[in-house]
Design a protein around this motif. Structure first.
Motif, PDB file in Angstrom:
ATOM      1  N   VAL A  14      14.402   5.246  47.793  1.00 31.64           N
ATOM      2  CA  VAL A  14      14.731   6.317  46.846  1.00 31.64           C
ATOM      3  C   VAL A  14      14.084   7.620  47.336  1.00 31.64           C
ATOM      4  O   VAL A  14      14.721   8.675  47.376  1.00 31.64           O
ATOM      5  CB  VAL A  14      14.250   5.952  45.415  1.00 31.64           C
ATOM      6  CG1 VAL A  14      14.334   7.147  44.481  1.00 31.64           C
ATOM      7  CG2 VAL A  14      15.061   4.774  44.876  1.00 31.64           C
ATOM      8  N   ILE A  54      15.866  11.275  48.479  1.00 29.75           N
ATOM      9  CA  ILE A  54      15.480  12.569  47.914  1.00 29.75           C
ATOM     10  C   ILE A  54      15.023  13.513  49.026  1.00 29.75           C
ATOM     11  O   ILE A  54      15.436  14.681  49.078  1.00 29.75           O
ATOM     12  CB  ILE A  54      14.385  12.393  46.840  1.00 29.75           C
ATOM     13  CG1 ILE A  54      14.952  11.619  45.635  1.00 29.75           C
ATOM     14  CG2 ILE A  54      13.825  13.747  46.404  1.00 29.75           C
ATOM     15  CD1 ILE A  54      13.922  11.092  44.656  1.00 29.75           C
ATOM     16  N   LEU A  71       7.703  12.735  42.590  1.00 27.84           N
ATOM     17  CA  LEU A  71       8.129  14.071  42.172  1.00 27.84           C
ATOM     18  C   LEU A  71       7.052  14.978  41.580  1.00 27.84           C
ATOM     19  O   LEU A  71       7.224  16.190  41.556  1.00 27.84           O
ATOM     20  CB  LEU A  71       9.271  13.946  41.150  1.00 27.84           C
ATOM     21  CG  LEU A  71      10.527  13.222  41.653  1.00 27.84           C
ATOM     22  CD1 LEU A  71      11.529  13.085  40.525  1.00 27.84           C
ATOM     23  CD2 LEU A  71      11.137  13.954  42.835  1.00 27.84           C
ATOM     24  N   GLU A 121      11.162   5.788  35.501  1.00 25.95           N
ATOM     25  CA  GLU A 121      10.996   7.250  35.470  1.00 25.95           C
ATOM     26  C   GLU A 121       9.543   7.620  35.727  1.00 25.95           C
ATOM     27  O   GLU A 121       9.251   8.541  36.495  1.00 25.95           O
ATOM     28  CB  GLU A 121      11.442   7.819  34.119  1.00 25.95           C
ATOM     29  CG  GLU A 121      12.930   7.809  33.909  1.00 25.95           C
ATOM     30  CD  GLU A 121      13.339   8.149  32.486  1.00 25.95           C
ATOM     31  OE1 GLU A 121      14.552   8.269  32.264  1.00 25.95           O
ATOM     32  OE2 GLU A 121      12.476   8.271  31.592  1.00 25.95           O
ATOM     33  N   LEU A 156      21.587  13.479  41.945  1.00 30.88           N
ATOM     34  CA  LEU A 156      21.276  12.220  42.626  1.00 30.88           C
ATOM     35  C   LEU A 156      21.003  11.206  41.529  1.00 30.88           C
ATOM     36  O   LEU A 156      20.225  11.474  40.613  1.00 30.88           O
ATOM     37  CB  LEU A 156      20.028  12.360  43.509  1.00 30.88           C
ATOM     38  CG  LEU A 156      20.128  13.255  44.737  1.00 30.88           C
ATOM     39  CD1 LEU A 156      18.796  13.274  45.481  1.00 30.88           C
ATOM     40  CD2 LEU A 156      21.236  12.795  45.664  1.00 30.88           C
ATOM     41  N   ARG A 157      21.640  10.059  41.623  1.00 31.53           N
ATOM     42  CA  ARG A 157      21.540   9.054  40.571  1.00 31.53           C
ATOM     43  C   ARG A 157      21.008   7.755  41.167  1.00 31.53           C
ATOM     44  O   ARG A 157      21.528   7.271  42.158  1.00 31.53           O
ATOM     45  CB  ARG A 157      22.954   8.869  40.013  1.00 31.53           C
ATOM     46  CG  ARG A 157      23.065   8.304  38.662  1.00 31.53           C
ATOM     47  CD  ARG A 157      24.531   8.363  38.210  1.00 31.53           C
ATOM     48  NE  ARG A 157      24.825   9.588  37.484  1.00 31.53           N
ATOM     49  CZ  ARG A 157      24.394   9.818  36.251  1.00 31.53           C
ATOM     50  NH1 ARG A 157      23.668   8.936  35.618  1.00 31.53           N
ATOM     51  NH2 ARG A 157      24.697  10.938  35.647  1.00 31.53           N
ATOM     52  N   LEU A 170      18.816  20.853  41.797  1.00 34.31           N
ATOM     53  CA  LEU A 170      18.949  19.402  41.932  1.00 34.31           C
ATOM     54  C   LEU A 170      18.537  18.701  40.646  1.00 34.31           C
ATOM     55  O   LEU A 170      17.493  19.007  40.068  1.00 34.31           O
ATOM     56  CB  LEU A 170      18.057  18.903  43.083  1.00 34.31           C
ATOM     57  CG  LEU A 170      17.936  17.382  43.241  1.00 34.31           C
ATOM     58  CD1 LEU A 170      19.289  16.750  43.551  1.00 34.31           C
ATOM     59  CD2 LEU A 170      16.929  17.055  44.332  1.00 34.31           C
ATOM     60  N   ILE A 222      17.930  14.780  39.192  1.00 28.86           N
ATOM     61  CA  ILE A 222      17.779  13.373  39.549  1.00 28.86           C
ATOM     62  C   ILE A 222      17.826  12.557  38.269  1.00 28.86           C
ATOM     63  O   ILE A 222      17.084  12.835  37.327  1.00 28.86           O
ATOM     64  CB  ILE A 222      16.456  13.126  40.304  1.00 28.86           C
ATOM     65  CG1 ILE A 222      16.464  13.916  41.620  1.00 28.86           C
ATOM     66  CG2 ILE A 222      16.263  11.623  40.562  1.00 28.86           C
ATOM     67  CD1 ILE A 222      15.171  13.847  42.404  1.00 28.86           C
ATOM     68  N   GLU A 223      18.713  11.586  38.251  1.00 30.58           N
ATOM     69  CA  GLU A 223      18.873  10.717  37.089  1.00 30.58           C
ATOM     70  C   GLU A 223      18.426   9.311  37.458  1.00 30.58           C
ATOM     71  O   GLU A 223      18.730   8.823  38.548  1.00 30.58           O
ATOM     72  CB  GLU A 223      20.344  10.669  36.661  1.00 30.58           C
ATOM     73  CG  GLU A 223      20.880  11.976  36.103  1.00 30.58           C
ATOM     74  CD  GLU A 223      20.284  12.321  34.753  1.00 30.58           C
ATOM     75  OE1 GLU A 223      20.142  11.417  33.912  1.00 30.58           O
ATOM     76  OE2 GLU A 223      19.957  13.493  34.538  1.00 30.58           O
TER      77      GLU A 223
END
Length: 121
Positions: free
Chosen positions: A108, A112, A34, A26, A94-95, A63, A65-66
């Protein structure tokens, strides 16, 4: 005119605690992709949405995101249900798996960015 964005104030203390306990994946996704409007949009971390706390959420794009850790290997049904509820609230989800973020961040990021491009059409 109040805009709600399905913010759940009761989850605020838990969201704050989760921000302090972010996983490596994360933190990496946040720092490298992000944060600070790097995508052209503002993302918030550990944001209460409905009865859930989204790892990352962009209000403008609707959106979420996980980033799923190992424990999600055993939570497919819960994740599916959660995504369905969030979709019903108008969000796209989005996972990504922790491993993907840590070992293949450029991919990734491409996923995105492709989502964001689709939204801009």
């Amino acid at each position: 005119m109040p805009h709600n964005n399905h913010y759940n104030h009761q989850l605020k203390p838990l969201a704050k605690a989760l921000r302090k306990e972010s996983t490596k994946a994360e933190v990496r996704l946040w720092c490298e992709v992000l944060s600070k409007g790097k995508t052209g949009y503002t993302f918030l971390r550990q944001r209460p949405v409905g009865k859930y706390i989204a790892d990352f959420m962009c209000k403008e794009l609707k959106l979420i995101i996980e980033v799923d850790g190992y424990s999600h290997n055993f939570k497919a049904k819960e994740d599916e249900e959660r995504d369905m509820v969030l979709n019903e609230l108008g969000y796209s989800v989005l996972r990504f798996h922790d491993e993907e973020v840590l070992k293949n961040l450029p991919n990734v990021q491409r996923v995105i960015e492709a989502f964001i491009e689709d939204q801009q059409k």
